[in-house]
Design a protein around this motif. Structure first.
Motif, PDB file in Angstrom:
ATOM      1  N   SER A  53      43.209 -58.789  79.962  1.00 43.07           N
ATOM      2  CA  SER A  53      43.601 -58.294  81.281  1.00 43.07           C
ATOM      3  C   SER A  53      44.419 -59.319  82.062  1.00 43.07           C
ATOM      4  CB  SER A  53      42.349 -57.921  82.081  1.00 43.07           C
ATOM      5  OG  SER A  53      42.677 -57.567  83.392  1.00 43.07           O
ATOM      6  N   ASN A  54      44.033 -60.595  82.006  1.00 44.90           N
ATOM      7  CA  ASN A  54      44.773 -61.620  82.744  1.00 44.90           C
ATOM      8  C   ASN A  54      46.224 -61.707  82.280  1.00 44.90           C
ATOM      9  OD1 ASN A  54      43.828 -62.679  80.255  1.00 44.90           O
ATOM     10  ND2 ASN A  54      43.832 -64.763  81.012  1.00 44.90           N
ATOM     11  N   LYS A  57      48.276 -58.690  83.597  1.00 42.56           N
ATOM     12  CA  LYS A  57      48.594 -58.817  85.021  1.00 42.56           C
ATOM     13  C   LYS A  57      49.854 -59.647  85.244  1.00 42.56           C
ATOM     14  CE  LYS A  57      44.906 -56.631  86.567  1.00 42.56           C
ATOM     15  NZ  LYS A  57      45.021 -55.287  87.180  1.00 42.56           N
ATOM     16  N   ASP A  60      53.067 -58.030  83.730  1.00 40.68           N
ATOM     17  CA  ASP A  60      53.582 -56.980  84.615  1.00 40.68           C
ATOM     18  C   ASP A  60      54.422 -57.586  85.732  1.00 40.68           C
ATOM     19  OD1 ASP A  60      52.426 -54.904  83.199  1.00 40.68           O
ATOM     20  OD2 ASP A  60      50.680 -54.723  84.514  1.00 40.68           O
ATOM     21  N   ASP A  99      41.814 -52.691  82.415  1.00 44.14           N
ATOM     22  CA  ASP A  99      43.182 -52.337  82.079  1.00 44.14           C
ATOM     23  C   ASP A  99      43.152 -51.506  80.804  1.00 44.14           C
ATOM     24  OD1 ASP A  99      45.919 -52.499  80.957  1.00 44.14           O
ATOM     25  OD2 ASP A  99      46.252 -53.900  82.614  1.00 44.14           O
ATOM     26  N   ASP A 404      43.270 -62.012  88.049  1.00 46.81           N
ATOM     27  CA  ASP A 404      44.440 -61.285  88.564  1.00 46.81           C
ATOM     28  C   ASP A 404      45.210 -62.263  89.429  1.00 46.81           C
ATOM     29  OD1 ASP A 404      46.271 -59.734  89.972  1.00 46.81           O
ATOM     30  OD2 ASP A 404      44.934 -58.000  90.059  1.00 46.81           O
TER      31      ASP A 404
END
Length: 418
Positions: A53-54, A57, A60, A99, A404
């Motif tokens: 997930s990190n 983030k 993106d 995510d 995040d």
């Protein structure tokens, strides 16, 4: 920007951290960004890279996530390398909840290419190996390269990895040590392992006493008709050979690699035997003491492995470096538009990222202490492995894998009433 003087930024290193930093900084119109890469072309050594997930983030934020595909890590097994006994199965539901892209293992080259596609084409200078930096006070920093050329920059970003030349110039007393931990890595066509379904059906760690083997998909099979599969063998007690122990990527003979798993389960040995001669690459592990400072001279910042030589402890080093670069960009943007000096931007960067890395070091210290205690008290290898796996998997690392970075920046702004 007509009539205004641009602030020049030199980024050293064209890996994921350097490229991510180049993307973030080149979006700021008051900066003139140049990335210096020592190789003659963009390349990424290694095999696979883990993204959670990190990573999504920050990718993106950099506009590069769409180009990254890989194999799902939604079904990960932990095994005894000698017996094949399954000690733990993790479905990674926490990643899909945060995510939907989940945790993946991708070819390192896929990440490199996705980032490279977002970097302005004219800012990368190849075959530029940094030799030394000099602080010229209010005139900036002089960079001297191996080809005898020199350039001046207002800001320097050291994104040149664990053997950072930037760090050596800033902190010459800081010394790395060989950890004895060496990785042998390869990507092979998954079809070559068709006779070993227990190897290819999951992401898996096979743990031994003096090393482990890691198996994983690195391709999304829905987009690739000939997917690749990663095999990484890690040996914990390699001898250091002066002049021959190198940090990153030399060919390794099949015989040498196979000798590290002679006592492992037959399935592991069979998988290793599928690799053709000349395909293995050897990566020696180095580490160093934590740095008291990740900036210097009010105009040089270290990011990624250059700033925290952890020797890949969390398998998320590329993400850390990209997060560093994005935060540095936000700090420079803030200080520029509030009329503050460059030194304030570097101080903000350090205030946000130094505590984060200190927390990682503290985590590693606690885990090492726990493992040493269990190892001294336990006579059962499975019991020791279960403790090791518990520390490896379940100790709280949400601050890493669920980080995040945009919320981190928002929290800084709120705390400082900006």
């Amino acid at each position: 920007m007509v009539g205004q003087t641009l602030t020049s930024v030199a980024i050293i290193g064209g890996g994921p951290g350097g490229l991510g930093t180049a993307i973030a900084l080149s979006q700021l119109p008051f900066l003139e960004v140049t990335l210096y890469e020592k190789h003659s072309e963009s390349r990424e050594a290694g095999a696979g890279i883990s993204l959670s997930s990190n990573a999504w983030k920050v990718l993106d934020l950099l506009g590069a996530s769409k180009g990254v595909k890989g194999g799902s890590k939604s079904n990960t097994h932990q095994r005894n390398a000698y017996t094949g006994k399954i000690l733990s199965v993790v479905e990674h539901p926490e990643n899909s909840a945060v995510d939907q892209r989940g945790a993946i293992r991708a070819r390192r080259t896929r990440l490199q290419q996705a980032l490279l596609a977002e970097v302005p084409k004219d800012i990368i200078k190849y075959s530029k190996k940094l030799v030394h930096l000099d602080d010229l006070s209010d005139r900036g920093v002089r960079l001297t390269f191996e080809d005898k050329t020199e350039v001046l920059a207002d800001i320097v970003v050291g994104a040149d990895g664990i053997h950072s030349a930037v760090r050596r110039s800033l902190f010459p007393e800081h010394k790395l040590r060989f950890t004895g931990n060496t990785a042998f890595r390869v990507l092979v066509p998954k079809s070559r392992l068709n006779s070993l379904p227990e190897i290819t059906s999951t992401t898996a760690w096979w743990w031994g006493k003096a090393g482990h083997v890691y198996f994983s998909d690195v391709d999304d099979e829905t987009e690739n008709n000939n997917p690749l599969f990663e095999i990484t063998i890690r040996s914990y007690h390699e001898p250091e050979i002066p002049g021959k122990t190198v940090g990153w990527g030399i060919p390794a003979a099949n015989e040498k690699v196979a000798s590290r798993v002679t006592e492992f389960d037959r399935r592991v040995r069979d998988a290793v035997d599928t690799v053709e001669e000349g395909q293995w690459w050897e990566f020696a592990g180095f580490a160093g003491p934590r740095l008291d400072h990740i900036t210097a001279w009010d105009k040089v910042a270290l990011i990624g492995d250059a700033s925290h030589p952890l020797s890949g402890a969390f398998g998320s080093g590329a993400t850390f470096a990209m997060e560093d670069g994005w935060i540095l960009a936000r700090a420079l943007e803030l200080t520029h538009f509030t009329g503050r000096p460059l030194s304030d931007a570097l101080e903000i960067f350090s205030q946000i990222r130094s505590p984060y890395y200190n927390r990682m070091y503290e985590h590693l210290d606690k885990v090492q202490e726990k493992l040493q205690k269990v190892q001294s008290e336990s006579t059962n290898f499975d019991e020791f492995l279960e403790t090791k796996i518990d520390s490896f998997l379940y100790d709280d690392k949400d601050f890493i894998y669920k980080n995040d970075i945009s919320k981190v920046w928002d929290a800084y702004l709120e705390a400082n009433e900006v």
